[in-house]
Motif scaffolding. Structure first.
Motif, PDB file in Angstrom:
ATOM      1  N   UNK A 102       0.804  -1.233   0.000  1.00  0.00           N
ATOM      2  CA  UNK A 102       0.000   0.000   0.000  1.00  0.00           C
ATOM      3  C   UNK A 102       0.832   1.275   0.000  1.00  0.00           C
ATOM      4  N   UNK A 103       2.129   1.162  -0.233  1.00  0.00           N
ATOM      5  CA  UNK A 103       2.981   2.344  -0.291  1.00  0.00           C
ATOM      6  C   UNK A 103       4.057   2.315   0.774  1.00  0.00           C
ATOM      7  N   UNK A 104       5.253   2.778   0.414  1.00  0.00           N
ATOM      8  CA  UNK A 104       6.423   2.665   1.290  1.00  0.00           C
ATOM      9  C   UNK A 104       6.260   3.365   2.627  1.00  0.00           C
ATOM     10  N   UNK A 105       5.390   4.382   2.704  1.00  0.00           N
ATOM     11  CA  UNK A 105       5.272   5.160   3.939  1.00  0.00           C
ATOM     12  C   UNK A 105       3.878   5.045   4.562  1.00  0.00           C
ATOM     13  N   UNK A 106       3.115   4.074   4.103  1.00  0.00           N
ATOM     14  CA  UNK A 106       1.784   3.856   4.655  1.00  0.00           C
ATOM     15  C   UNK A 106       1.887   3.123   5.994  1.00  0.00           C
TER      16      UNK A 106
END
Length: 519
Positions: A182-186
């Motif tokens: 869901x995204x590297x910084x989620x």
């Protein structure tokens, strides 16, 4: 010391002093250079540290909807969803990717006329979707609307699966799974909040759209405007395929140059075209499609002499425009071609009829009693089928001896059905038609004329991966497909109108953080 010696010594001292001055100046320049390089390296290291830490991604505003601010972390989730939807929709409808997945979408044009790239298009979709979900969720909250029981159950079920998925896929932790998908910084909290808002927005909008009633005139107008998609077409189709075999008659591999392969394909095309033209001539002369199919059985690649389908299913076919022609008459034929690169297809199509199918669809509940099957066997033995039928008869008799209601049958399905896909929903299968793709005997029982709510029966299943016997329970007749399609379209229009209305009441602005969304 002579004057000349003194002069020479003085000159040497001056030369040494000049060399020292030049060396010191060079040292200062070197020091300045190294200091500059060191400063640049330190600055670069700081920038990389800030970038990889995700501080910018988690703090810089990417989208502001009213008073709600989002960073690239949230927008990345919606962008990735837009990307996945574009790929999945293209694969399901056209059987191909919408763009080259090996090349950046920033370099691929979506709209030739405007020059809009695929990245710009997907980002536009992501911004619109996140903005709409925010506005709808805020309006729902303002009206005191809360998630329906079904929507809450679906959301809780997804979050529960999410909490255990990382174990199934061998990730080190839940956060590692979330970052990878869901995204590297989620983070989990951010994702859960987005999912909650998304669920509330969709549930609220569907409830509002579902409350809007439409007149019979609106349904009929929709049908008239979309008859080509809603009518049922009956036609026969015969396919001849030109191709170059990669093996010889003995099964040995054949090595061919590109020129040789192209020449052989042209020869095969000429042969297959001649066969297609001969078959078409027979149909034009009044030959029965089934008889023609038998005559050309050995040469045909595929054939369907009793095909029925909605006009919407014709999309993308080489014969769609021809078959949709309002002047088409029973018995008309056409020959169309499709270039598949390594193969070349010739389609002979004969039109029979088109009509609006007003027959109702069927809603049933069922319990699938699986027949045991020996390891390696393609299907159960007759004795195994008989054992499954006996079990089905006992279950049906036990149900009849009890309350014998739809609710009790749903409970029977939940506890006994081998069809896990429908068991959780009480064995319910809705909107069955002859083109639904279920086992033929199953469909025939459900669609038999005169079927009444509460009817029960047994149907053998020999055509699916889990074979055995179905215990059938007839629930009701549904609207015809064309009306269901019209109803879905009208509700979708109502949904879009509501979405546009709430969006018009909020200010939407993109920020610098949008540049950090990964394509």
């Amino acid at each position: 010391m002579s004057a000349s010696q003194e002069k020479n010594n003085s000159q040497r001292r001056a030369e040494r002093a000049e060399r020292r001055r030049q060396e010191e100046q060079a040292d200062r320049r070197t020091m300045a250079l190294y200091t500059g390089i060191g400063g640049a390296v330190i600055l670069l290291a700081v920038v990389l540290m800030v970038w990889t830490s995700g501080i910018l991604q988690r703090t810089l505003p990417a989208l502001t909807v009213g008073n709600t601010k989002y960073t690239s972390v949230e927008l990345q989730y919606y962008y990735s969803s837009a990307y996945s939807s574009a790929v999945n929709n293209s694969l399901s409808t056209l059987g191909m990717y919408p763009f080259d997945t090996g090349v950046s979408v920033k370099k691929q044009v979506y709209d030739e006329q405007t020059g809009q790239t695929w990245y710009d298009y997907l980002m536009e979709d992501a911004v619109q979707r996140l903005s709409a979900d925010t506005a709808l969720a805020q309006q729902a909250a303002a009206e005191g609307y809360t998630l329906s029981e079904d929507a809450r159950s679906d959301l809780d079920s997804f979050l529960s699966q999410l909490n255990s998925a990382w174990l199934s896929y061998n990730y080190a932790s839940l956060n590692a799974f979330i970052r990878a998908n869901y995204g590297s910084y989620m983070s989990y909290d951010r994702l859960a909040a987005l999912l909650e808002q998304e669920a509330l927005a969709n549930d609220y909008a569907q409830a509002k759209a579902g409350d809007i009633s439409h007149s019979e005139e609106e349904y009929q107008n929709y049908y008239r405007e979309n008859a080509d998609q809603l009518d049922t077409f009956h036609y026969s189709q015969f396919t001849f395929q030109a191709r170059v075999d990669s093996t010889d008659a003995e099964g040995n591999s054949v090595e061919l140059t590109d020129e040789e392969r192209a020449a052989r394909l042209e020869e095969s095309k000429a042969e297959q075209l001649a066969l297609a033209q001969a078959l078409q001539s027979k149909l034009d002369a009044g030959a029965d499609p089934e008889d023609v199919a038998k005559e050309y059985e050995e040469q045909l690649y595929s054939t369907t002499y009793e095909r029925q389908g909605l006009g919407s299913s014709l999309t993308g076919s080489t014969y769609a425009e021809w078959i949709l022609d309002a002047g088409r008459k029973a018995g008309d034929t056409t020959l169309t071609e499709y270039d598949g690169g390594t193969v070349y297809n010739y389609y002979v199509t004969q039109f029979h009829s088109r009509a609006r199918d007003n027959s109702g669809t069927a809603n049933v509940r069922h319990v699938l009693v699986a027949a045991e099957q020996d390891a390696g066997a393609s299907e159960p033995t007759q004795a195994q089928y008989d054992a499954a039928r006996s079990e089905a008869e006992e279950l049906l008799a036990g149900w009849k001896a009890g309350e014998a209601t739809e609710d009790s049958f749903a409970q029977l399905a939940q506890e006994n059905s081998a069809d896990s896909g429908s068991a959780a929903n009480g064995g319910l299968i809705s909107n069955i038609t002859y083109s639904s793709g279920y086992v033929e005997e199953f469909q025939n029982w459900a669609l038999e004329l005169g079927r009444k709510p509460g009817d029960t029966g047994l149907v053998q299943n020999t055509g699916s991966s889990t074979k055995g016997w179905h215990i059938m329970y007839y629930v009701s007749s549904g609207d015809p497909i064309w009306r269901q399609t019209a109803d879905n379209a009208l509700q979708a229009a109502d949904y879009e109108a509501l979405e546009e209305e709430v969006l018009s009441q909020v200010n939407v602005q993109t920020g610098i953080g949008a540049k950090l969304v990964n394509p």
